[in-house]
Design a protein around this motif. Structure first.
Motif, PDB file in Angstrom:
ATOM      1  N   UNK A 102       1.052  -1.303   0.179  1.00 13.48           N
ATOM      2  CA  UNK A 102       0.003  -0.031   0.065  1.00 13.48           C
ATOM      3  C   UNK A 102       0.600   1.392  -0.107  1.00 13.48           C
ATOM      4  N   UNK A 103       0.805   1.826  -0.859  1.00 10.50           N
ATOM      5  CA  UNK A 103       1.628   3.343  -1.322  1.00 10.50           C
ATOM      6  C   UNK A 103       1.012   4.149  -0.472  1.00 10.50           C
ATOM      7  N   UNK A 104       0.029   3.747  -0.395  1.00  9.85           N
ATOM      8  CA  UNK A 104      -0.979   5.032   0.019  1.00  9.85           C
ATOM      9  C   UNK A 104      -1.027   5.314   1.798  1.00  9.85           C
ATOM     10  N   UNK A 105      -0.023   3.873   2.510  1.00 16.85           N
ATOM     11  CA  UNK A 105       0.078   4.282   3.279  1.00 16.85           C
ATOM     12  C   UNK A 105       1.492   5.444   4.064  1.00 16.85           C
ATOM     13  N   UNK A 136       9.330  -3.768   0.039  1.00 20.52           N
ATOM     14  CA  UNK A 136       9.389  -4.249   1.521  1.00 20.52           C
ATOM     15  C   UNK A 136       9.063  -3.692   3.119  1.00 20.52           C
ATOM     16  N   UNK A 137       9.572  -2.015   2.218  1.00 18.37           N
ATOM     17  CA  UNK A 137       8.766  -1.824   3.798  1.00 18.37           C
ATOM     18  C   UNK A 137       7.091  -1.515   3.474  1.00 18.37           C
ATOM     19  N   UNK A 138       7.009  -1.619   2.876  1.00 19.70           N
ATOM     20  CA  UNK A 138       5.527  -0.936   2.643  1.00 19.70           C
ATOM     21  C   UNK A 138       4.404  -1.546   3.408  1.00 19.70           C
ATOM     22  N   UNK A 140       0.776  -4.310   3.969  1.00 19.12           N
ATOM     23  CA  UNK A 140       0.643  -5.372   2.868  1.00 19.12           C
ATOM     24  C   UNK A 140      -0.822  -4.061   2.513  1.00 19.12           C
ATOM     25  N   UNK A 141      -1.268  -4.019   1.391  1.00 17.75           N
ATOM     26  CA  UNK A 141      -2.475  -2.955   0.580  1.00 17.75           C
ATOM     27  C   UNK A 141      -3.370  -3.783   1.915  1.00 17.75           C
ATOM     28  N   UNK A 142      -5.029  -3.050   2.466  1.00 23.59           N
ATOM     29  CA  UNK A 142      -5.898  -3.953   2.747  1.00 23.59           C
ATOM     30  C   UNK A 142      -5.340  -3.628   4.581  1.00 23.59           C
ATOM     31  N   UNK A 143      -4.784  -3.763   5.071  1.00 29.65           N
ATOM     32  CA  UNK A 143      -4.133  -3.971   6.152  1.00 29.65           C
ATOM     33  C   UNK A 143      -4.346  -3.316   6.860  1.00 29.65           C
ATOM     34  N   UNK A 144      -4.819  -2.522   8.734  1.00 26.88           N
ATOM     35  CA  UNK A 144      -5.391  -1.492   8.539  1.00 26.88           C
ATOM     36  C   UNK A 144      -4.215  -1.593   9.816  1.00 26.88           C
ATOM     37  N   UNK A 145      -2.950  -0.099   9.917  1.00 26.02           N
ATOM     38  CA  UNK A 145      -1.623  -0.382  11.422  1.00 26.02           C
ATOM     39  C   UNK A 145      -3.164  -0.440  12.493  1.00 26.02           C
ATOM     40  N   UNK A 146      -2.327  -0.947  13.902  1.00 29.95           N
ATOM     41  CA  UNK A 146      -3.127  -0.997  14.780  1.00 29.95           C
ATOM     42  C   UNK A 146      -2.474   0.534  15.472  1.00 29.95           C
TER      43      UNK A 146
END
Length: 146
Positions: A102-105, A136-138, A140-146
């Motif tokens: 996810x680049x949007x993160x 590799x540091x991004x 995963x798409x669709x997974x919310x950060x806690x």
């Protein structure tokens, strides 16, 4: 970030290595990004340079062959602060999508640093390695950060 350009008077000496000339500044540039690109005007037009700041010295690497600069020289270094590209290059977007990242993160500063890191690659193998490091540091798409 404000779009502006900064012009700094510089003086230095010329050294050479197997890749051409190295322009060693008389005084280290403090407060400027390492490996930033700029333009050096030695009185005969602007020459694109890569800025390499080491512990106690700043070196300018011309990005194109220069006619042999004088052993000592003076000029103006132009730094395009805030003018770095902000759009995600196709190869980065494709690599992130291919690996489900996810680049949007990335926030604005992280995006700026990632694009600068990628944009300063000098060869295709270096660019490929930098693409891999960024992707590799991004998260995963669709997974919310806690």
């Amino acid at each position: 970030m404000t779009r502006s350009s900064e012009s700094i008077p510089v003086r230095g000496t010329t050294r050479y290595d197997e890749h051409g000339s190295l322009l060693v500044l008389e005084h280290r540039l403090d407060g400027h990004d390492t490996f930033l690109s700029g333009e050096l005007d030695l009185g005969e037009g602007r020459v694109p340079v890569r800025i390499i700041s080491l512990d106690d010295v700043t070196v300018l690497r011309p990005m194109h062959r220069l006619p042999a600069p004088a052993p000592t020289w003076a000029g103006t270094l132009h730094l395009p602060h805030g003018l770095r590209p902000r759009t995600i290059p196709v190869d980065l977007a494709e690599a992130a999508q291919m690996h489900g990242r996810d680049l949007g993160a990335l926030d604005q500063a992280e995006t700026r640093y990632a694009l600068t890191f990628l944009g300063e690659a000098t060869t295709e193998p270096i660019r490929a390695a930098r693409l891999e490091a960024i992707v590799s540091a991004l998260p995963l798409a669709g997974i919310e950060a806690a």
